[in-house]
Structures are given as C-alpha cells and as structure tokens.
Scaffold this motif. Structure first.
Motif, short mmCIF file in Angstrom:
data_model
loop_
_atom_site.label_atom_id
_atom_site.label_comp_id
_atom_site.label_asym_id
_atom_site.label_seq_id
_atom_site.Cartn_x
_atom_site.Cartn_y
_atom_site.Cartn_z
N ALA A 26 29.21 53.77 -12.26
CA ALA A 26 29.83 55.12 -12.54
C ALA A 26 30.88 55.45 -11.86
O ALA A 26 31.98 55.78 -12.77
CB ALA A 26 29.10 55.71 -12.95
N ARG A 27 30.60 55.49 -10.50
CA ARG A 27 32.21 55.87 -9.90
C ARG A 27 32.92 54.96 -10.03
O ARG A 27 34.03 55.19 -9.46
CB ARG A 27 31.18 56.14 -8.18
N ALA A 28 33.31 53.47 -9.30
CA ALA A 28 33.38 52.46 -9.20
C ALA A 28 34.30 52.29 -10.05
O ALA A 28 34.42 52.28 -11.92
CB ALA A 28 33.47 51.69 -8.17
N GLN A 29 35.83 51.35 -9.90
CA GLN A 29 36.17 50.62 -11.69
C GLN A 29 35.29 49.62 -11.66
O GLN A 29 35.64 48.93 -12.51
CB GLN A 29 37.93 50.93 -11.14
N LYS A 30 35.20 48.69 -10.78
CA LYS A 30 34.27 47.70 -10.18
C LYS A 30 33.47 47.33 -9.96
O LYS A 30 32.45 48.37 -9.93
CB LYS A 30 35.45 46.67 -9.70
N ALA A 31 32.61 46.68 -10.91
CA ALA A 31 31.51 45.89 -10.78
C ALA A 31 30.94 46.10 -9.28
O ALA A 31 31.46 45.22 -8.96
CB ALA A 31 30.45 45.42 -12.26
N PRO A 32 29.68 46.76 -9.16
CA PRO A 32 28.95 45.95 -7.65
C PRO A 32 28.83 44.45 -7.38
O PRO A 32 28.95 43.91 -8.18
CB PRO A 32 27.56 46.92 -7.74
N ILE A 33 28.80 44.35 -6.22
CA ILE A 33 29.49 42.67 -5.28
C ILE A 33 28.29 42.29 -4.41
O ILE A 33 28.63 43.16 -3.74
CB ILE A 33 30.34 42.67 -4.55
N LEU A 34 27.29 41.98 -4.78
CA LEU A 34 26.33 41.35 -4.04
C LEU A 34 26.56 40.19 -2.98
O LEU A 34 26.98 39.23 -3.64
CB LEU A 34 24.98 40.88 -4.52
N ILE A 35 26.90 40.59 -1.64
CA ILE A 35 27.53 39.82 -0.60
C ILE A 35 26.53 38.97 0.01
O ILE A 35 26.79 37.74 0.05
CB ILE A 35 28.30 40.61 0.05
N TYR A 36 25.62 39.23 0.11
CA TYR A 36 24.08 38.61 1.00
C TYR A 36 22.83 39.31 0.22
O TYR A 36 22.64 40.44 0.84
CB TYR A 36 24.49 38.73 2.57
N GLY A 37 22.05 38.84 -0.13
CA GLY A 37 20.55 39.39 -0.39
C GLY A 37 19.74 38.09 -0.44
O GLY A 37 19.80 37.22 -1.54
#
Length: 165
Positions: free
Chosen positions: A22-33
């Motif tokens: 909701a806050r950012a323009q782009k969807a979150p990115i999972l870099i390492y999980g």
C-alpha cells in the motif's frame, strides 16, 4: 531491531510486507528466503554458504575476514522511490557480537548512508531499515552490501528473509 523467531517473522513480517504494498508503488521483492530468489545473486569476497540449516531455516552463512564485503545484487536498476524499507533477519551464531555495516550501491557507486546491524548470540534479530537511512534519495540502486569495517575477522553469522518493500 527486534528479536524474532521464524514463526513470529512469518506472522508479523508478512503483515508488514502486505502493508508495504500500500505504501510503495511496486510489489515487495523477496531477495533471499531460505535460498536466493530469481534475479538476484551473491557477490563480495567474504566466504558464504547459502542454504545452510540453522534451527528451522536455511539462511546464508557468512564469514568475513577484515575489511570483507558480502552483497545481494541484481541486474536491474531499482528506483529508491518505489520502495520504503529493507527487512532482514540476522543471527549472530554461537558467539554473536558481529557489527556489520549495510549500505546500497549502484554498480561501483556506493551511497553514503550506512546502517549498523548487530549479530545477537544464538538469536535472530529482525531489522527494518528505511531506505531513507541509506541516503538513496531519488536514486537508483542494484546492490545491498554488508561490510566488515574492522581490521578483525568476524565469527560466522547468518542472514535470511531479505525483503525489499
């Protein structure tokens, strides 16, 4: 910094991740999980072992000699205005007390903002690092760098659940 278990991270962290949409323009990115995600690679000259088993997770184990660095890198230029926060879990291993500097880069250009992360003895700590603290301003970046800024080697520590949101 918050002490956290994996269960706590999943319950609380995913809610924060959803709020990040909701806050950012782009969807979150999972870099390492529990492993490196597509589009990202590990760099630097520290010894690293991705996917080691620690408790119920598969973090990357990092061992840094003096002045060493470790990076998460992508071939894309990401815009700082599209994201607000970098979230990651850090475990200090059996000894803890590691101090690691986190900063962002674009290619060879390092931004001047740094945040200190600390490894806790035998525990996970969650860090929510506002990108504004890394002084990206409206710039682009493609790398998150963790650096040992001392003349002493660091005991192994672990990183997992690195999320850009």
């Amino acid at each position: 910094m918050k002490e956290l278990t994996r269960k706590g991270f999943i319950a609380g962290g995913l809610a924060l991740m959803a709020a990040g949409v909701a806050r950012a323009q782009k969807a979150p990115i999972l870099i390492y999980g529990d492993g490196l995600k597509e589009g990202w690679w590990i760099g630097g000259w520290s010894k690293q072992t991705p996917g080691v088993t620690l408790e119920d997770q598969k973090p990357v184990e990092i061992t840094m000699a003096a002045w060493n660095a470790f990076t998460f890198q992508t071939w894309q230029k990401l815009n700082a205005t599209d994201y607000k926060m970098l979230t990651l879990l850090v475990h200090g291993g059996p000894k803890g007390k590691q101090e690691i500097k986190l900063r962002a880069r674009l290619g060879e250009k390092a931004y001047e903002g740094e945040v200190t992360l600390k490894g806790l003895k035998g525990k996970w700590a969650r860090y929510d690092v506002p990108l504004k603290d890394l002084k990206l301003k409206d710039g682009q970046f493609d790398t998150f760098e963790l650096r040992n800024m001392s003349a002493e080697a660091l005991d192994p520590f672990y990183i997992n659940y690195v999320i850009l949101q």
